[in-house]
Motif scaffolding. Structure first.
Motif, PDB file in Angstrom:
ATOM      1  N   PHE A  17       0.824  -1.214   0.000  1.00 31.73           N
ATOM      2  CA  PHE A  17       0.000   0.000   0.000  1.00 31.73           C
ATOM      3  C   PHE A  17       0.858   1.264   0.000  1.00 31.73           C
ATOM      4  CE2 PHE A  17      -2.729  -3.217   2.127  1.00 31.73           C
ATOM      5  CZ  PHE A  17      -3.736  -3.262   1.171  1.00 31.73           C
ATOM      6  N   SER A  18       2.085   1.149  -0.473  1.00 31.46           N
ATOM      7  CA  SER A  18       2.976   2.311  -0.473  1.00 31.46           C
ATOM      8  C   SER A  18       2.750   3.225  -1.669  1.00 31.46           C
ATOM      9  CB  SER A  18       4.439   1.850  -0.465  1.00 31.46           C
ATOM     10  OG  SER A  18       4.763   1.167  -1.667  1.00 31.46           O
ATOM     11  N   ARG A  19       2.132   2.693  -2.732  1.00 29.31           N
ATOM     12  CA  ARG A  19       1.946   3.471  -3.955  1.00 29.31           C
ATOM     13  C   ARG A  19       0.599   3.157  -4.594  1.00 29.31           C
ATOM     14  NH1 ARG A  19       6.877   1.126  -6.791  1.00 29.31           N
ATOM     15  NH2 ARG A  19       6.647  -0.347  -5.063  1.00 29.31           N
ATOM     16  N   VAL A  20       0.146   4.071  -5.462  1.00 27.21           N
ATOM     17  CA  VAL A  20      -1.059   3.838  -6.264  1.00 27.21           C
ATOM     18  C   VAL A  20      -0.751   4.175  -7.721  1.00 27.21           C
ATOM     19  CG1 VAL A  20      -2.746   4.234  -4.426  1.00 27.21           C
ATOM     20  CG2 VAL A  20      -1.908   6.171  -5.782  1.00 27.21           C
ATOM     21  N   HIS A  21      -1.551   3.602  -8.604  1.00 30.69           N
ATOM     22  CA  HIS A  21      -1.396   3.863 -10.037  1.00 30.69           C
ATOM     23  C   HIS A  21      -1.767   5.310 -10.362  1.00 30.69           C
ATOM     24  CE1 HIS A  21      -2.529   3.636 -14.378  1.00 30.69           C
ATOM     25  NE2 HIS A  21      -1.415   2.914 -14.409  1.00 30.69           N
ATOM     26  N   GLU A  22      -1.226   5.786 -11.453  1.00 31.88           N
ATOM     27  CA  GLU A  22      -1.459   7.171 -11.890  1.00 31.88           C
ATOM     28  C   GLU A  22      -2.950   7.491 -12.016  1.00 31.88           C
ATOM     29  OE1 GLU A  22       0.301  10.091 -15.381  1.00 31.88           O
ATOM     30  OE2 GLU A  22       0.011   7.957 -15.819  1.00 31.88           O
ATOM     31  N   SER A  23      -3.746   6.529 -12.454  1.00 32.53           N
ATOM     32  CA  SER A  23      -5.187   6.765 -12.594  1.00 32.53           C
ATOM     33  C   SER A  23      -5.837   7.049 -11.252  1.00 32.53           C
ATOM     34  CB  SER A  23      -5.857   5.557 -13.258  1.00 32.53           C
ATOM     35  OG  SER A  23      -5.664   4.386 -12.469  1.00 32.53           O
ATOM     36  N   ILE A  24      -5.386   6.372 -10.208  1.00 30.61           N
ATOM     37  CA  ILE A  24      -5.904   6.625  -8.861  1.00 30.61           C
ATOM     38  C   ILE A  24      -5.411   7.979  -8.366  1.00 30.61           C
ATOM     39  CG2 ILE A  24      -6.068   5.739  -6.502  1.00 30.61           C
ATOM     40  CD1 ILE A  24      -7.307   3.882  -8.569  1.00 30.61           C
ATOM     41  N   PHE A  25      -4.147   8.311  -8.661  1.00 31.34           N
ATOM     42  CA  PHE A  25      -3.606   9.615  -8.272  1.00 31.34           C
ATOM     43  C   PHE A  25      -4.390  10.757  -8.906  1.00 31.34           C
ATOM     44  CE2 PHE A  25      -0.907  13.163  -9.660  1.00 31.34           C
ATOM     45  CZ  PHE A  25      -0.604  13.715  -8.423  1.00 31.34           C
ATOM     46  N   LYS A  26      -4.710  10.640 -10.178  1.00 37.36           N
ATOM     47  CA  LYS A  26      -5.435  11.717 -10.851  1.00 37.36           C
ATOM     48  C   LYS A  26      -6.827  11.917 -10.262  1.00 37.36           C
ATOM     49  CE  LYS A  26      -3.014  11.538 -15.283  1.00 37.36           C
ATOM     50  NZ  LYS A  26      -3.100  11.196 -16.734  1.00 37.36           N
ATOM     51  N   ALA A  27      -7.433  10.829  -9.811  1.00 34.07           N
ATOM     52  CA  ALA A  27      -8.749  10.934  -9.180  1.00 34.07           C
ATOM     53  C   ALA A  27      -8.668  11.428  -7.740  1.00 34.07           C
ATOM     54  CB  ALA A  27      -9.457   9.584  -9.222  1.00 34.07           C
ATOM     55  N   HIS A  28      -7.548  11.106  -7.063  1.00 33.69           N
ATOM     56  CA  HIS A  28      -7.410  11.460  -5.639  1.00 33.69           C
ATOM     57  C   HIS A  28      -5.985  11.935  -5.339  1.00 33.69           C
ATOM     58  CE1 HIS A  28     -11.284   9.464  -4.877  1.00 33.69           C
ATOM     59  NE2 HIS A  28     -10.833   8.463  -5.635  1.00 33.69           N
ATOM     60  N   PRO A  29      -5.552  13.080  -5.862  1.00 34.50           N
ATOM     61  CA  PRO A  29      -4.179  13.544  -5.594  1.00 34.50           C
ATOM     62  C   PRO A  29      -3.915  13.796  -4.116  1.00 34.50           C
ATOM     63  CG  PRO A  29      -5.492  15.268  -6.633  1.00 34.50           C
ATOM     64  CD  PRO A  29      -6.293  14.018  -6.721  1.00 34.50           C
ATOM     65  N   ASP A  30      -4.981  14.043  -3.361  1.00 37.44           N
ATOM     66  CA  ASP A  30      -4.820  14.301  -1.928  1.00 37.44           C
ATOM     67  C   ASP A  30      -4.451  13.039  -1.154  1.00 37.44           C
ATOM     68  OD1 ASP A  30      -7.449  13.464  -2.684  1.00 37.44           O
ATOM     69  OD2 ASP A  30      -8.129  13.847  -0.638  1.00 37.44           O
ATOM     70  N   TRP A  31      -4.494  11.869  -1.784  1.00 36.87           N
ATOM     71  CA  TRP A  31      -4.103  10.623  -1.124  1.00 36.87           C
ATOM     72  C   TRP A  31      -2.596  10.418  -1.134  1.00 36.87           C
ATOM     73  CZ3 TRP A  31      -7.913   6.319  -3.264  1.00 36.87           C
ATOM     74  CH2 TRP A  31      -9.219   6.621  -2.831  1.00 36.87           C
TER      75      TRP A  31
END
Length: 557
Positions: free
Chosen positions: A129-143
């Motif tokens: 759970f150290s990283r997320v995919h770019e698609s998740i980042f774009k939806a939730h940059p605050d994470w």
């Protein structure tokens, strides 16, 4: 015993047969439940783990039958394999869990778990759970993580997350719950838990996470303080931040433990820490610096076994040379040494490789795995149940020593090992939890242990008063000068002093018997200066730097 007594009673009093049988059934069922609860599978301490750390693209080609065939050929009894976190290796139904694009429509993880169980092989699934995919980042940059300079930590299309943001604090639990509800797994492994400040793939330090969720939670914890921006141990604010990190990680671990054990107590939790964990994992990694250290497994296992006696330890031989060079393995002899050291120090066997064993880029270690794992399987009844008879304890500077304290610590170990003197390793932060054990040693060595908790200092003082000998080296206890003076009669004059060019004199030949023909011993590295007027005895006096000896007269020679 209860069964034999009840059957005898049934024979003597036939009229009470039904009542007695009912009582026996209830008692026997209760005994079995208690027995099963205590018989946790990992407690046998006979792990033979093979971790297949799958690259994303292997989801399209991995085959359950070939994986199980290879595990059986290596005498492995536990598989550690990807499940989720960064990406799902199964058909997840959660929209915030990025699905591996190579997975297609198969559910190979279910096949692997089922076929492993048919061969009595346990399956621990890996989460990261150290990283997320770019698609998740774009939806939730605050994470996601943000540095003091406003930078993100990015590896290709993966973004490092913030531990206090909703992805880790909420979504991770739903991902784990989905996996437990879907597959009859035997354990979960958490990779790269906790706070991230580095990009290990680039070897770059980014600094303390300044995510807004971290800011708010630290303010709540500290009474309104702002997050520190520098890792300065002398700064009280940073010390408060270290407390905060420990408290928040342990809070998350406790919540995970409650979730997992509420589902099935026979699911083991495995990671690199000890709180709310069943199996402590460590790693023997490749040595890219000199001097070469051949005792990584002995060090890792010995430290954890003695510091956390209630846990099972699994020390992984990491096959990859480095993060950047994952598809070349360490040399076979290095692997062999690590695995046998695991056995010798009370751990089972564990190795981690990139991908599965078919079409592997560097197969030189496969015969080693088959031989050592087979040896362990044949003789496992004799392993993993040791009791130390050592009378010496070496205090370790943490679970993952580094820098100059690591070199001092390893140097002390090397002297003891090469002299074949048994010793235990105890992590500095665990002394306060092992009071009786520490007071039972005849000698405790502190190799540049600069800081100890007040409770640990109390234990060492009491042990000394009761007859335990103490040896402290280099900058040991400089954070507590009053302790240094109380235990050794020494006052620090200059803790950092380049010792190159200085010499020590083995003045008492009744003690120093190994230096025949030598009147001085050269010194290198740090040589602190102390006022030893309060000491009971002074040995090995120092001689300062000397000019080069004048050239001899060759005519006389």
């Amino acid at each position: 015993m209860p069964r034999r007594s009840l059957l005898l009673l049934q024979t003597i009093i036939p009229g009470m047969k039904n009542r007695i049988l009912l009582f026996y059934f209830l008692l026997h069922t209760t005994c079995l439940l208690a027995q099963n609860k205590a018989d946790l599978w990992w407690k046998r301490n006979n792990l033979r783990v093979i971790q297949m750390n799958l690259p994303a693209y292997e989801a399209a080609t991995i085959n359950a039958d070939s994986i199980v065939t290879d595990l059986v050929a290596c005498s492995a009894n536990t598989l550690l394999i990807n499940a989720g976190g960064i990406m799902a290796f199964y058909p997840t139904k959660l929209d915030f869990h990025y699905r591996n694009p190579y997975l297609k429509d198969n559910n190979v993880l279910a096949d692997i778990v089922r076929k492993c169980h048919e061969k009595s092989i346990k399956v621990i699934v890996r989460f990261d759970f150290s990283r997320v995919h770019e698609s998740i980042f774009k939806a939730h940059p605050d994470w996601c993580y943000i540095s003091p300079k406003g930078e993100r930590i990015i590896n290709t299309d993966m973004y490092v997350v913030s531990i206090n943001a909703p992805y880790v604090q909420e979504k991770a639990f739903r991902i784990i719950e989905e996996v437990i509800n879907t597959f009859p797994i035997d354990g979960i492994f958490l990779n790269m838990p906790g706070y991230q400040v580095n990009n290990p793939y680039e070897g770059k330090y980014h600094g303390i996470d300044q995510n807004e969720y971290d800011r708010k939670r630290f303010a709540e914890y500290s009474g309104g303080k702002a997050l520190p921006v520098e890792e300065n141990k002398a700064d009280p604010l940073f010390q408060k931040y270290l407390e905060f990190k420990k408290a928040t990680v342990e809070d998350w671990s406790e919540r995970l433990h409650k979730l997992v054990k509420s589902k099935n107590e026979q699911i083991a939790i495995c990671t690199y820490s000890d709180k709310f964990v069943d199996i402590i994992r460590h790693e023997s990694q490749s040595m890219t610096t000199l001097p070469y250290w051949p005792y990584t497994a002995s060090d890792n296992v010995g430290n954890a076994v003695n510091s956390f006696p209630d846990h099972i330890i699994s020390n992984a031989s990491i096959q990859q040379i480095s993060f950047q060079s994952r598809y070349n393995a360490v040399e076979p002899e290095e692997t062999r040494i690590r695995l046998y050291e695991n056995i010798a120090n009370g751990s089972g066997l564990d190795m981690s490789m990139m991908g599965d064993m078919r079409g592997y880029e560097d197969e030189r270690n496969f015969p080693v795995f088959r031989k050592v794992y087979g040896f362990h399987k044949k003789n496992e009844a004799y392993f993993g149940k040791y009791k130390s008879v050592a009378k010496i304890a070496v205090v370790a500077p943490g679970a993952w020593p580094s820098g100059e304290p690591m070199q001092e610590y390893r140097g002390i170990q090397l002297m003891l090992r090469e002299a074949h003197i048994p010793f235990d390793i105890v992590e500095d932060g665990q002394i306060s939890h092992l009071e009786e054990k520490m007071k039972g040693y005849q000698l405790i060595i502190l190799p540049e242990i600069t800081y100890l908790k007040p409770e640990a200092i109390r234990i060492l003082k009491e042990a000394s008063q009761q007859g335990t000998h103490l040896i402290a080296t280099n900058r040991a206890l400089w954070d507590s000068p009053e302790t240094l003076e109380a235990l050794f009669g020494a006052k620090i004059e200059k803790k950092d002093n380049d010792g190159a060019g200085n010499y020590l004199v083995p003045d008492d030949r009744g003690i120093f018997k190994s230096f025949k023909g030598q009147s001085m011993l050269f010194w290198k590295f740090n040589l602190g200066l102390y006022d030893l007027s309060g000491a009971d005895q002074k040995l090995l006096p120092g001689v300062g730097k000397r000019p080069p000896r004048p050239a001899r007269d060759h005519r006389r020679a």
